[in-house]
Design a protein around this motif. Sequence first.
Motif, PDB file in Angstrom:
ATOM      1  N   GLN A  44       3.855  21.042  42.864  1.00  0.00           N
ATOM      2  CA  GLN A  44       2.516  20.697  42.402  1.00  0.00           C
ATOM      3  C   GLN A  44       2.391  20.803  40.890  1.00  0.00           C
ATOM      4  OE1 GLN A  44      -0.118  19.452  44.084  1.00  0.00           O
ATOM      5  NE2 GLN A  44       1.236  19.288  45.860  1.00  0.00           N
ATOM      6  N   SER A  45       2.955  21.833  40.302  1.00  0.00           N
ATOM      7  CA  SER A  45       2.819  22.041  38.864  1.00  0.00           C
ATOM      8  C   SER A  45       4.150  22.395  38.202  1.00  0.00           C
ATOM      9  CB  SER A  45       1.807  23.163  38.585  1.00  0.00           C
ATOM     10  OG  SER A  45       2.236  24.374  39.191  1.00  0.00           O
ATOM     11  N   PHE A  46       5.242  22.013  38.860  1.00  0.00           N
ATOM     12  CA  PHE A  46       6.550  22.321  38.304  1.00  0.00           C
ATOM     13  C   PHE A  46       7.570  21.264  38.730  1.00  0.00           C
ATOM     14  CE2 PHE A  46       6.622  24.280  42.486  1.00  0.00           C
ATOM     15  CZ  PHE A  46       7.889  23.968  42.947  1.00  0.00           C
ATOM     16  N   LEU A  61       7.885  24.075  33.887  1.00  0.00           N
ATOM     17  CA  LEU A  61       6.516  24.434  34.248  1.00  0.00           C
ATOM     18  C   LEU A  61       5.534  23.644  33.403  1.00  0.00           C
ATOM     19  CD1 LEU A  61       7.108  28.287  34.246  1.00  0.00           C
ATOM     20  CD2 LEU A  61       7.070  26.784  36.252  1.00  0.00           C
ATOM     21  N   GLN A  62       4.585  22.979  34.042  1.00  0.00           N
ATOM     22  CA  GLN A  62       3.584  22.210  33.301  1.00  0.00           C
ATOM     23  C   GLN A  62       2.746  23.150  32.441  1.00  0.00           C
ATOM     24  OE1 GLN A  62       3.586  19.083  33.076  1.00  0.00           O
ATOM     25  NE2 GLN A  62       4.644  18.307  34.894  1.00  0.00           N
ATOM     26  N   ASN A  63       2.479  22.729  31.200  1.00  0.00           N
ATOM     27  CA  ASN A  63       1.744  23.609  30.273  1.00  0.00           C
ATOM     28  C   ASN A  63       0.316  23.888  30.717  1.00  0.00           C
ATOM     29  OD1 ASN A  63       0.503  21.172  29.718  1.00  0.00           O
ATOM     30  ND2 ASN A  63       1.269  21.018  27.617  1.00  0.00           N
ATOM     31  N   SER A  65      -0.405  24.775  33.817  1.00  0.00           N
ATOM     32  CA  SER A  65      -0.354  25.654  34.989  1.00  0.00           C
ATOM     33  C   SER A  65      -0.449  27.115  34.574  1.00  0.00           C
ATOM     34  CB  SER A  65       0.946  25.419  35.764  1.00  0.00           C
ATOM     35  OG  SER A  65       2.054  25.868  35.003  1.00  0.00           O
ATOM     36  N   ARG A  66      -0.895  27.969  35.483  1.00  0.00           N
ATOM     37  CA  ARG A  66      -0.986  29.403  35.218  1.00  0.00           C
ATOM     38  C   ARG A  66       0.396  30.008  35.015  1.00  0.00           C
ATOM     39  NH1 ARG A  66      -4.446  32.295  39.706  1.00  0.00           N
ATOM     40  NH2 ARG A  66      -4.015  34.035  38.292  1.00  0.00           N
ATOM     41  N   ALA A  67       1.377  29.477  35.743  1.00  0.00           N
ATOM     42  CA  ALA A  67       2.726  30.025  35.649  1.00  0.00           C
ATOM     43  C   ALA A  67       3.326  29.824  34.264  1.00  0.00           C
ATOM     44  CB  ALA A  67       3.616  29.372  36.702  1.00  0.00           C
ATOM     45  N   ALA A  68       2.871  28.789  33.561  1.00  0.00           N
ATOM     46  CA  ALA A  68       3.432  28.506  32.242  1.00  0.00           C
ATOM     47  C   ALA A  68       3.177  29.639  31.262  1.00  0.00           C
ATOM     48  CB  ALA A  68       2.862  27.199  31.704  1.00  0.00           C
ATOM     49  N   THR A  69       2.066  30.324  31.418  1.00  0.00           N
ATOM     50  CA  THR A  69       1.723  31.413  30.497  1.00  0.00           C
ATOM     51  C   THR A  69       2.188  32.777  31.001  1.00  0.00           C
ATOM     52  OG1 THR A  69      -0.455  31.651  31.540  1.00  0.00           O
ATOM     53  CG2 THR A  69      -0.282  30.154  29.645  1.00  0.00           C
ATOM     54  N   ARG A  70       2.523  32.862  32.275  1.00  0.00           N
ATOM     55  CA  ARG A  70       2.846  34.170  32.850  1.00  0.00           C
ATOM     56  C   ARG A  70       4.317  34.371  33.154  1.00  0.00           C
ATOM     57  NH1 ARG A  70      -0.783  35.161  37.972  1.00  0.00           N
ATOM     58  NH2 ARG A  70       0.270  33.226  38.573  1.00  0.00           N
ATOM     59  N   SER A  71       5.047  33.276  33.359  1.00  0.00           N
ATOM     60  CA  SER A  71       6.405  33.405  33.885  1.00  0.00           C
ATOM     61  C   SER A  71       7.444  32.864  32.908  1.00  0.00           C
ATOM     62  CB  SER A  71       6.536  32.648  35.218  1.00  0.00           C
ATOM     63  OG  SER A  71       5.585  33.116  36.152  1.00  0.00           O
ATOM     64  N   ARG A  77      21.655  31.732  36.323  1.00  0.00           N
ATOM     65  CA  ARG A  77      21.576  30.437  37.005  1.00  0.00           C
ATOM     66  C   ARG A  77      20.238  29.739  36.863  1.00  0.00           C
ATOM     67  NH1 ARG A  77      25.507  29.799  40.953  1.00  0.00           N
ATOM     68  NH2 ARG A  77      24.745  27.664  41.054  1.00  0.00           N
ATOM     69  N   ILE A  78      19.221  30.408  36.309  1.00  0.00           N
ATOM     70  CA  ILE A  78      17.887  29.809  36.220  1.00  0.00           C
ATOM     71  C   ILE A  78      17.335  29.982  34.809  1.00  0.00           C
ATOM     72  CG2 ILE A  78      15.525  29.826  37.099  1.00  0.00           C
ATOM     73  CD1 ILE A  78      16.603  31.079  39.669  1.00  0.00           C
ATOM     74  N   LYS A  79      16.816  28.901  34.258  1.00  0.00           N
ATOM     75  CA  LYS A  79      16.109  28.948  32.977  1.00  0.00           C
ATOM     76  C   LYS A  79      14.797  28.203  33.134  1.00  0.00           C
ATOM     77  CE  LYS A  79      20.253  28.944  30.063  1.00  0.00           C
ATOM     78  NZ  LYS A  79      20.950  28.254  28.952  1.00  0.00           N
ATOM     79  N   SER A  80      13.757  28.696  32.490  1.00  0.00           N
ATOM     80  CA  SER A  80      12.459  28.021  32.591  1.00  0.00           C
ATOM     81  C   SER A  80      12.046  27.474  31.234  1.00  0.00           C
ATOM     82  CB  SER A  80      11.393  28.985  33.119  1.00  0.00           C
ATOM     83  OG  SER A  80      11.166  30.043  32.205  1.00  0.00           O
TER      84      SER A  80
END
Length: 393
Positions: A44-46, A61-63, A65-71, A77-80
Motif C-alpha cells: 500500500q505504501s511501500f 517507503l513512500q515519503n 507514509s508513517r513508516a517513512a519517518t519511523r523506520s 540483507r535489507i536496506k530502506s
Amino acid sequence: MAPLLQLPFFFFFFVFFFSFSLLTDGDNTSHVEQAGNFHIYYGQSFKVIKNALDGQSYLLLQNSSRAATRSRYCTGRIKSFVIPLSNFSIDTTTVPGLLGSLKAITSESMSSECLLKTYMGGEIEIVNKSETNQLATQFTAHFIGEKRQSRACNFVTFEPSEENTPLQRTEWIKYLGTFLNVEARANQVFQAVKENYGCLIKAAANTSATSFKPVVAWVGCNEGMWSFSHDTYKSQYVVDAGGENLEDSLEANAYNMSIPQDLDDFRALLCTLDVVIDETYASDPSEYTLSTFMQNVNISDNDCFSFLTNRSLWRYDKRVHNTTLDWFDGAISQPQLVLADLIEAFFPTGNYTTTYLRNIAKGEGITDIAPERCGRSSDTAMDPTIVPCNTIS
C-alpha cells in the motif's frame, strides 16, 4: 579479451528518459517481463526490490507514509529508502544517472551530450569515489555497479550488464524508475523500445530469408592475443539481426600471434567469416583504422578474407567522448539502435546511417559527443529513438 574501456559507463542515456514534469497517466507499478536479476513487489505504501546479484532487498517507503519517518533498516540483507529520492549520487564508472535529484557523479567520463551539458552548467558536482563517508552521509542513495555487499546503508547495486539479452539489460530502466516513483514513464519507454526491437527482428528475418545468413564473429586483441567473444547478449544480437554466430566449438580460447600455428589457426577461422566486429581496446578510438587491424593480425592482403574484400569490418566505438564510449551507455538503453546497425552491417542498403557501429574497412571515423549537441533543457524528457522498420529492409 580486453574491453574497449577499462571501466564501463552504463546507461547515462536514462538520465533524460525520466522527467517528473512530463509524466503521462498510466500504471504506477512496474512488472518485470524479461530481466532475470531483479523483481519488484508492491504494498500500500511501500515497494520492495529484490536484487539477485547482491542478495539485497531494497525496501522503498513512500515519503507520505508513517513508516517513512519511523523506520530505518540497514542489515546484511535489507536496506530502506524514502522515495522518491530527495537526492542521490552515482558511480559514473559503473552505473547510470537519473534525472531530477541527481546531485553528484564520481568521474568526468560521460557519453551523453545532455549529461555533459548539465555537468558543465554546474548542476552536478564531482565527488571522489574513494570518499566513502561523504557518499554515505551526503546523499540519500549512491548507485554503484559492483556485485558485492555494499559498505554503506545508502549504496544500491545496479548491474544491467549481467543480464543475458539486450532487452533484459534495457528493462533495468524499471529498476531505476521505482526509486523515483516514475514507473509509468519507465514502462512507456521500455514498451516503445521492445516493440521497435521486435519490429526490426521481423524485418531482419524477412531480409535473411532471401539470402544466406552471414557468419559473424566478435573478436578482440589484447597484448598480441586474439580471442572470440562469448558474451550471450552479443550472440543474441547476431541472431536477432539475421546473422549466424561462429560455432563455439570451432574456437580456441586465445590465439598468440607470435606462435605460427596459432596465427595460422586464427587466420583460417577469419577466412570463414562474412562480418567481423573488432572489439580491440584503443586508447584513442579515432586512431584505430583498417591498417591497425591488419597490423594486429599480421596480414598484408585481403585474398582469403571475405569480410575485407566485401568491406565489412566494424567497431562499436563510433560514438565517443574523449575515450568514453557510448556503447557502454546509450547502446544498452537503446538496443533497437544497435540492432538496426547490425542489420545494416549484415544486409547493407546504403540508406541507413549507423549510430554505434563504424565500418573501418570503409574508413569510417568516430562521432564526437559534445555538450553543444544537446538541444534540450535538462528538465525535458528524452524519448527513445524509434527506427522505421522499412528503412533497414
